[in-house]
Design a protein around this motif. Structure first.
Motif, short mmCIF file in Angstrom:
data_model
loop_
_atom_site.label_atom_id
_atom_site.label_comp_id
_atom_site.label_asym_id
_atom_site.label_seq_id
_atom_site.Cartn_x
_atom_site.Cartn_y
_atom_site.Cartn_z
N GLU A 130 10.92 -19.87 -24.52
CA GLU A 130 11.90 -19.76 -25.60
C GLU A 130 13.25 -19.36 -25.02
O GLU A 130 13.35 -18.53 -24.11
N GLY A 131 14.30 -19.98 -25.52
CA GLY A 131 15.64 -19.68 -25.06
C GLY A 131 16.13 -20.55 -23.92
O GLY A 131 17.29 -20.46 -23.54
N THR A 132 15.27 -21.41 -23.37
CA THR A 132 15.69 -22.26 -22.25
C THR A 132 15.96 -23.69 -22.69
O THR A 132 16.40 -24.51 -21.90
N VAL A 133 15.70 -23.97 -23.97
CA VAL A 133 15.95 -25.29 -24.55
C VAL A 133 16.74 -25.08 -25.84
O VAL A 133 16.46 -24.15 -26.59
N VAL A 134 17.72 -25.94 -26.07
CA VAL A 134 18.53 -25.82 -27.29
C VAL A 134 18.52 -27.17 -28.01
O VAL A 134 18.55 -28.22 -27.37
N PRO A 135 18.44 -27.15 -29.36
CA PRO A 135 18.55 -28.41 -30.10
C PRO A 135 20.02 -28.76 -30.34
O PRO A 135 20.80 -27.92 -30.77
N LEU A 136 20.38 -29.97 -30.03
CA LEU A 136 21.71 -30.49 -30.35
C LEU A 136 21.50 -31.59 -31.37
O LEU A 136 21.09 -32.69 -31.03
N ASP A 137 21.72 -31.26 -32.63
CA ASP A 137 21.46 -32.17 -33.74
C ASP A 137 20.03 -32.69 -33.72
O ASP A 137 19.75 -33.86 -33.93
N GLY A 138 19.10 -31.80 -33.41
CA GLY A 138 17.69 -32.14 -33.43
C GLY A 138 17.17 -32.73 -32.12
O GLY A 138 15.98 -32.96 -31.98
N LEU A 139 18.05 -32.98 -31.17
CA LEU A 139 17.65 -33.52 -29.88
C LEU A 139 17.65 -32.37 -28.88
O LEU A 139 18.61 -31.62 -28.78
N LEU A 140 16.57 -32.22 -28.13
CA LEU A 140 16.37 -31.05 -27.27
C LEU A 140 16.90 -31.27 -25.86
O LEU A 140 16.66 -32.31 -25.25
N VAL A 141 17.59 -30.23 -25.34
CA VAL A 141 18.19 -30.27 -24.01
C VAL A 141 17.99 -28.90 -23.37
O VAL A 141 18.14 -27.88 -24.05
#
Length: 189
Positions: free
Chosen positions: A117-128
């Protein structure tokens, strides 16, 4: 906008959604490319009216970056603006520890990694992966670590709290696999 200083990943995730064009018919996208309404953005396209930001780059990857995939390594570096292009093949990880399905597309590599948790962020529902995790992934990647990867790590380190010193300290707290390789590469940046 944030009332306190935010990391780039947090700031991007809080903005209004980017208009996606991956659902448009191919003929419409082709016509709009010729008219100049759409522009090439990595392997995809974006509306000319949208500035090229991490969220817009993630949206341009939408045909490949489905909600069950995470953009990793050089693809994530490109999303964060630390690389000119995402490279080939495009690299993704499955989300939620799912096993990758049989790959039939030669333009992408699908891996199975676990991201805390905290190492991936959603950008408009797309994960990076966030910039810090992207640096760790690049530093630990077996195989080629050329000028592209080195430059991406240098640029991403500027987006990380504590910079290179913070990266080195956290590197010592992570699992030991490829740690010696990552230390050596970090020292060479």
């Amino acid at each position: 906008m944030c009332s306190h200083p935010c990391r780039p990943a947090e700031r991007e995730a809080r903005l209004a959604p980017v208009t996606r064009v991956d659902h448009w018919p191919e003929a419409v996208r082709s016509a709009e490319l010729m008219r100049g309404t759409l522009l090439r953005c990595g392997p995809g396209v974006r509306l000319a009216a949208w500035p090229e930001t991490p969220r817009v780059r993630a949206a341009a990857l939408a045909p490949w970056l489905t909600p069950d995939r995470i953009a990793i390594r050089m693809v994530a570096a490109w999303v964060w603006g630390a690389a000119r292009d995402p490279g080939r093949p495009l690299e993704f990880s499955t989300a939620g520890r799912r096993r990758p399905s049989a790959q039939r597309r030669s333009e992408l590599v699908l891996r199975q990694y676990h991201y805390p948790e905290g190492t991936v962020v959603p950008l408009d529902g797309l994960l990076v992966t966030v910039p810090e995790q992207t640096v760790y992934d690049l530093l630990r990647s077996p195989g080629d670590f050329g000028d592209r990867q080195r430059l991406a790590c240098r640029l991403l380190a500027q987006l990380v709290s504590g910079g290179r010193a913070g990266l080195a300290a956290r590197l010592e707290q992570q699992h030991a696999q490829f740690r010696a390789l990552a230390r050596r590469r970090l020292a060479e940046l």
